[in-house]
Design an enzyme around this catalytic site. Structure first.
Site, PDB file in Angstrom:
ATOM      1  N   GLY A  28      -8.195  16.865  19.750  1.00  0.00           N
ATOM      2  CA  GLY A  28      -6.945  16.136  19.999  1.00  0.00           C
ATOM      3  C   GLY A  28      -6.297  15.538  18.758  1.00  0.00           C
ATOM      4  O   GLY A  28      -5.161  15.875  18.418  1.00  0.00           O
ATOM      5  N   ASP A  85     -14.321  22.966  12.186  1.00  0.00           N
ATOM      6  CA  ASP A  85     -14.783  22.209  13.352  1.00  0.00           C
ATOM      7  C   ASP A  85     -16.236  22.574  13.631  1.00  0.00           C
ATOM      8  O   ASP A  85     -16.626  23.744  13.508  1.00  0.00           O
ATOM      9  CB  ASP A  85     -13.911  22.515  14.580  1.00  0.00           C
ATOM     10  CG  ASP A  85     -14.072  21.455  15.653  1.00  0.00           C
ATOM     11  OD1 ASP A  85     -13.203  20.565  15.740  1.00  0.00           O
ATOM     12  OD2 ASP A  85     -15.107  21.482  16.356  1.00  0.00           O
ATOM     13  N   HIS A 111       6.523  -6.385   8.039  1.00  0.00           N
ATOM     14  CA  HIS A 111       6.510  -6.678   6.594  1.00  0.00           C
ATOM     15  C   HIS A 111       5.251  -7.425   6.157  1.00  0.00           C
ATOM     16  O   HIS A 111       4.657  -8.190   6.915  1.00  0.00           O
ATOM     17  CB  HIS A 111       7.740  -7.526   6.223  1.00  0.00           C
ATOM     18  CG  HIS A 111       7.721  -8.874   6.901  1.00  0.00           C
ATOM     19  ND1 HIS A 111       7.121  -9.978   6.346  1.00  0.00           N
ATOM     20  CD2 HIS A 111       8.187  -9.264   8.114  1.00  0.00           C
ATOM     21  CE1 HIS A 111       7.246 -11.008   7.161  1.00  0.00           C
ATOM     22  NE2 HIS A 111       7.881 -10.608   8.245  1.00  0.00           N
TER      23      HIS A 111
END
Ligand code: COA
Length: 207
Positions: free
Chosen positions: A12, A34, A135
């Site tokens: 995913g 993988d 910020h």
């Protein structure tokens, strides 16, 4: 810069990482590694081996760890650094990044994210879909900000912490390393002890 990208992890999270890499249009070819040998391709991209094969590809490819689990991502990322791999930063073209924002290598910034000015994001982080980091935040290495999480101004998140989907952190709050903040939870005070924090306002789970 190398013109090939190798993503470790084809499930995913790795697929979303690949999607961003494709949209960035920087690499001529993209492939996966993988450890599930049954997966031969993902997103139409070839799986060319398992994570143990990474060493044979380091000269040819830039390498990115596409694994959602913070501890596993950290372990593999640090191993790649030790062997001198080139590790890129991935930023979706539809993310908005403010001025004087620093983003460490191995971090992915997904679609719809807003990172406001003067924030620093460490290495190996996931700034997931539609989240916002306002910020003057300081997000340390290997943090995961899940989809739709919102951090107000001057928030600090310690190494390896995971903020769950839709969670909210009020301004001027510090969250220490190794925390999990549950889905939809709202952190209104500093968290100075590692652990799982849930609810509104977020409180430490006591098991
Ligand atoms: C916080 C979390 C990790 C806890 O998982 P867990 O340890 O398996 O916990 P459990 O599911 O066993 O739940 C334990 C208790 O906490 C409660 N709880 C779990 N998550 C909660 C949350 N987000 N808010 C409020 N309460 C929560 C459960 O209802 C349960 O209560 P109970 O004992 O009264 O039944 C998980 O619930 C969570 O929120 N994960 C975030 C997932 C996410 O963001 N994914 C994004 C991936 S990109």
């Amino acid at each position: 810069m190398k013109n090939k990208l190798l993503i470790i992890g084809a499930s995913g999270h790795g697929k979303v990482v690949a999607d961003i890499a494709i949209k960035m249009n920087k690499w001529q070819s993209i492939a996966f590694l993988d450890d599930d040998k049954g997966i031969k391709s993902s997103m139409g991209l070839e799986v060319i081996g398992t994570s143990d094969d990474v060493f044979t590809h380091i000269d040819e490819y830039e390498i990115f760890v596409g694994i959602g689990n913070n501890a596993t991502r950290q372990r593999i990322h640090e191993m790649l650094e030790t062997v001198g791999a080139s590790i890129p930063v991935l930023i979706h073209p539809n993310a908005v990044i403010g001025e004087q924002v620093e983003i460490g290598f191995g971090t992915v910034v997904m679609a719809g994210v807003v990172i406001n000015c003067c924030t620093s994001i460490g290495k190996g982080c996931i700034i997931n879909t539609g989240s916002s980091v306002d910020h003057d935040n300081k997000i340390e290495d290997f943090v995961h900000i899940s989809p739709g999480a919102h951090l107000a101004g001057t928030v600090k998140v310690g190494k390896g912490s995971w903020l769950g989907i839709g969670s909210v952190v009020s301004n001027n709050v510090n969250i220490t390393s190794g925390c999990k903040v549950g889905a939809g939870s709202v952190v209104v005070k500093d968290i100075s002890e590692s652990g799982v924090y849930l609810g509104i306002p977020a409180k430490k789970e006591n098991n």
